[in-house]
Scaffold this motif. Structure first.
Motif, PDB file in Angstrom:
ATOM      1  N   GLU A  85       0.811  -1.213   0.000  1.00 34.28           N
ATOM      2  CA  GLU A  85       0.000   0.000   0.000  1.00 34.28           C
ATOM      3  C   GLU A  85       0.848   1.268   0.000  1.00 34.28           C
ATOM      4  O   GLU A  85       0.311   2.372  -0.033  1.00 34.28           O
ATOM      5  CB  GLU A  85      -0.917   0.041   1.232  1.00 34.28           C
ATOM      6  N   ALA A  86       2.154   1.137   0.057  1.00 28.38           N
ATOM      7  CA  ALA A  86       3.019   2.314   0.214  1.00 28.38           C
ATOM      8  C   ALA A  86       3.070   3.143  -1.066  1.00 28.38           C
ATOM      9  O   ALA A  86       3.009   2.617  -2.170  1.00 28.38           O
ATOM     10  CB  ALA A  86       4.429   1.879   0.594  1.00 28.38           C
ATOM     11  N   ASP A  87       3.190   4.446  -0.875  1.00 29.79           N
ATOM     12  CA  ASP A  87       3.396   5.365  -1.984  1.00 29.79           C
ATOM     13  C   ASP A  87       4.873   5.288  -2.376  1.00 29.79           C
ATOM     14  O   ASP A  87       5.752   5.528  -1.548  1.00 29.79           O
ATOM     15  CB  ASP A  87       3.018   6.778  -1.532  1.00 29.79           C
ATOM     16  N   LYS A  88       5.140   4.938  -3.630  1.00 28.68           N
ATOM     17  CA  LYS A  88       6.518   4.730  -4.069  1.00 28.68           C
ATOM     18  C   LYS A  88       7.360   6.004  -3.962  1.00 28.68           C
ATOM     19  O   LYS A  88       8.518   5.947  -3.587  1.00 28.68           O
ATOM     20  CB  LYS A  88       6.534   4.230  -5.518  1.00 28.68           C
ATOM     21  N   ALA A  89       6.768   7.148  -4.294  1.00 25.30           N
ATOM     22  CA  ALA A  89       7.520   8.400  -4.219  1.00 25.30           C
ATOM     23  C   ALA A  89       7.890   8.727  -2.772  1.00 25.30           C
ATOM     24  O   ALA A  89       9.007   9.179  -2.487  1.00 25.30           O
ATOM     25  CB  ALA A  89       6.714   9.531  -4.834  1.00 25.30           C
ATOM     26  N   ALA A  90       6.963   8.476  -1.846  1.00 23.96           N
ATOM     27  CA  ALA A  90       7.250   8.733  -0.428  1.00 23.96           C
ATOM     28  C   ALA A  90       8.329   7.776   0.070  1.00 23.96           C
ATOM     29  O   ALA A  90       9.211   8.172   0.845  1.00 23.96           O
ATOM     30  CB  ALA A  90       5.979   8.581   0.401  1.00 23.96           C
ATOM     31  N   PHE A  91       8.272   6.528  -0.381  1.00 25.46           N
ATOM     32  CA  PHE A  91       9.286   5.558   0.029  1.00 25.46           C
ATOM     33  C   PHE A  91      10.652   5.932  -0.546  1.00 25.46           C
ATOM     34  O   PHE A  91      11.670   5.796   0.122  1.00 25.46           O
ATOM     35  CB  PHE A  91       8.873   4.148  -0.409  1.00 25.46           C
ATOM     36  N   PHE A  92      10.669   6.423  -1.782  1.00 26.05           N
ATOM     37  CA  PHE A  92      11.922   6.871  -2.391  1.00 26.05           C
ATOM     38  C   PHE A  92      12.516   8.038  -1.597  1.00 26.05           C
ATOM     39  O   PHE A  92      13.723   8.080  -1.340  1.00 26.05           O
ATOM     40  CB  PHE A  92      11.681   7.272  -3.849  1.00 26.05           C
ATOM     41  N   SER A  93      11.678   8.978  -1.179  1.00 23.62           N
ATOM     42  CA  SER A  93      12.150  10.099  -0.357  1.00 23.62           C
ATOM     43  C   SER A  93      12.711   9.605   0.971  1.00 23.62           C
ATOM     44  O   SER A  93      13.738  10.101   1.458  1.00 23.62           O
ATOM     45  CB  SER A  93      11.012  11.086  -0.094  1.00 23.62           C
ATOM     46  N   TYR A  94      12.035   8.621   1.558  1.00 24.49           N
ATOM     47  CA  TYR A  94      12.491   8.046   2.820  1.00 24.49           C
ATOM     48  C   TYR A  94      13.859   7.374   2.654  1.00 24.49           C
ATOM     49  O   TYR A  94      14.766   7.571   3.472  1.00 24.49           O
ATOM     50  CB  TYR A  94      11.457   7.040   3.326  1.00 24.49           C
ATOM     51  N   VAL A  95      14.014   6.597   1.572  1.00 18.76           N
ATOM     52  CA  VAL A  95      15.293   5.919   1.311  1.00 18.76           C
ATOM     53  C   VAL A  95      16.404   6.944   1.116  1.00 18.76           C
ATOM     54  O   VAL A  95      17.503   6.804   1.668  1.00 18.76           O
ATOM     55  CB  VAL A  95      15.170   4.990   0.081  1.00 18.76           C
ATOM     56  N   CYS A  96      16.124   7.987   0.339  1.00 14.21           N
ATOM     57  CA  CYS A  96      17.134   9.033   0.111  1.00 14.21           C
ATOM     58  C   CYS A  96      17.522   9.718   1.413  1.00 14.21           C
ATOM     59  O   CYS A  96      18.707  10.010   1.643  1.00 14.21           O
ATOM     60  CB  CYS A  96      16.611  10.061  -0.887  1.00 14.21           C
ATOM     61  N   LEU A  97      16.553   9.965   2.278  1.00 18.73           N
ATOM     62  CA  LEU A  97      16.834  10.611   3.560  1.00 18.73           C
ATOM     63  C   LEU A  97      17.713   9.722   4.440  1.00 18.73           C
ATOM     64  O   LEU A  97      18.717  10.175   4.998  1.00 18.73           O
ATOM     65  CB  LEU A  97      15.525  10.937   4.274  1.00 18.73           C
ATOM     66  N   VAL A  98      17.352   8.439   4.543  1.00 19.67           N
ATOM     67  CA  VAL A  98      18.114   7.523   5.403  1.00 19.67           C
ATOM     68  C   VAL A  98      19.524   7.322   4.857  1.00 19.67           C
ATOM     69  O   VAL A  98      20.515   7.431   5.589  1.00 19.67           O
ATOM     70  CB  VAL A  98      17.374   6.175   5.534  1.00 19.67           C
ATOM     71  N   ARG A  99      19.641   7.020   3.567  1.00 26.47           N
ATOM     72  CA  ARG A  99      20.967   6.791   2.977  1.00 26.47           C
ATOM     73  C   ARG A  99      21.792   8.080   2.961  1.00 26.47           C
ATOM     74  O   ARG A  99      23.016   8.033   3.124  1.00 26.47           O
ATOM     75  CB  ARG A  99      20.832   6.237   1.557  1.00 26.47           C
ATOM     76  N   GLY A 100      21.137   9.209   2.773  1.00 26.56           N
ATOM     77  CA  GLY A 100      21.857  10.477   2.795  1.00 26.56           C
ATOM     78  C   GLY A 100      22.460  10.755   4.167  1.00 26.56           C
ATOM     79  O   GLY A 100      23.603  11.215   4.269  1.00 26.56           O
ATOM     80  N   ARG A 101      21.718  10.466   5.216  1.00 27.86           N
ATOM     81  CA  ARG A 101      22.262  10.647   6.574  1.00 27.86           C
ATOM     82  C   ARG A 101      23.426   9.701   6.822  1.00 27.86           C
ATOM     83  O   ARG A 101      24.424  10.080   7.445  1.00 27.86           O
ATOM     84  CB  ARG A 101      21.169  10.415   7.614  1.00 27.86           C
TER      85      ARG A 101
END
Length: 196
Positions: free
Chosen positions: A52-68
């Motif tokens: 059910e996840a929004d792919k764009a929101a998940f992509f933003s989440y991945v970028c945030l985590v990996r960026g940190r």
């Protein structure tokens, strides 16, 4: 010393040692009743959320985590010896990989080893290339014969690609972005096929 055969062998040996330590910690903890394997198997709910996840929101989440994570990694590169940072990164990643793959073996038997690889494909290929290029760039001035061997049959001469900081930076950013994209969009498809 860092870019010599001994330096690379040490990183490989450290990775294997970390896999063994992670696996032994998990199995020893289960045998001593310190914890149960079911406490760590929340990845099934993690996969179910993706339906059910929004792919764009998940992509933003991945970028945030990996960026940190990359921010902490580069900060450590500036504060400490780069080779020590690579050794610690190698050892920590291998401990968690051994821990995780052991959990999957407990849950799914020996097929869990194959299923565990699904969690690292294809994004870790790009992250690995990113770290390899960064490693070569940082330690390229070591005792070498004048060529960088990327893979069998492919070599880069000294003074070509790795002397251009802009090209190395662009390639690293590109690989990092492709890795984040693959983690957010391609990896969930692979996991859904292997974890119904």
């Amino acid at each position: 010393m860092y870019y010599t055969i001994e330096g690379k062998r040490f990183l490989c040996a450290l990775y294997v040692a970390g896999l063994l330590v992670g696996s032994l910690c998990l199995n020893g903890g289960i045998k001593l009743d310190l914890f149960r394997a079911a406490d760590f198997l929340g990845f099934t709910e993690y996969i179910a959320v993706w339906k059910e996840a929004d792919k764009a929101a998940f992509f933003s989440y991945v970028c945030l985590v990996r960026g940190r994570q990359m921010l902490v990694f580069f900060l450590c590169l500036f504060l400490f010896s780069p080779y020590i940072v690579f050794c610690l990164l190698d050892f920590c990643v291998s401990i968690f990989s051994g821990f995780f793959v052991s959990l999957l073996v407990v849950r799914y038997g020996w097929t869990g080893m194959g299923r565990g690889l699904c969690f690292f494909v294809p994004h870790y290929i790009f992250y690995g290339m990113f770290l390899s290029i960064l490693y070569i760039y940082l330690f390229r001035r070591g005792p070498m014969t004048g060529r960088y061997f990327v893979s069998p049959g492919i070599s880069l001469r000294q003074g070509s690609f790795f002397d251009n900081k802009v090209m190395v930076s662009v390639l690293c950013i590109l690989l990092f972005g492709v890795g984040c994209y693959a983690e957010a969009y391609l990896n969930p498809v692979i996991l859904k096929n292997f974890f119904h």
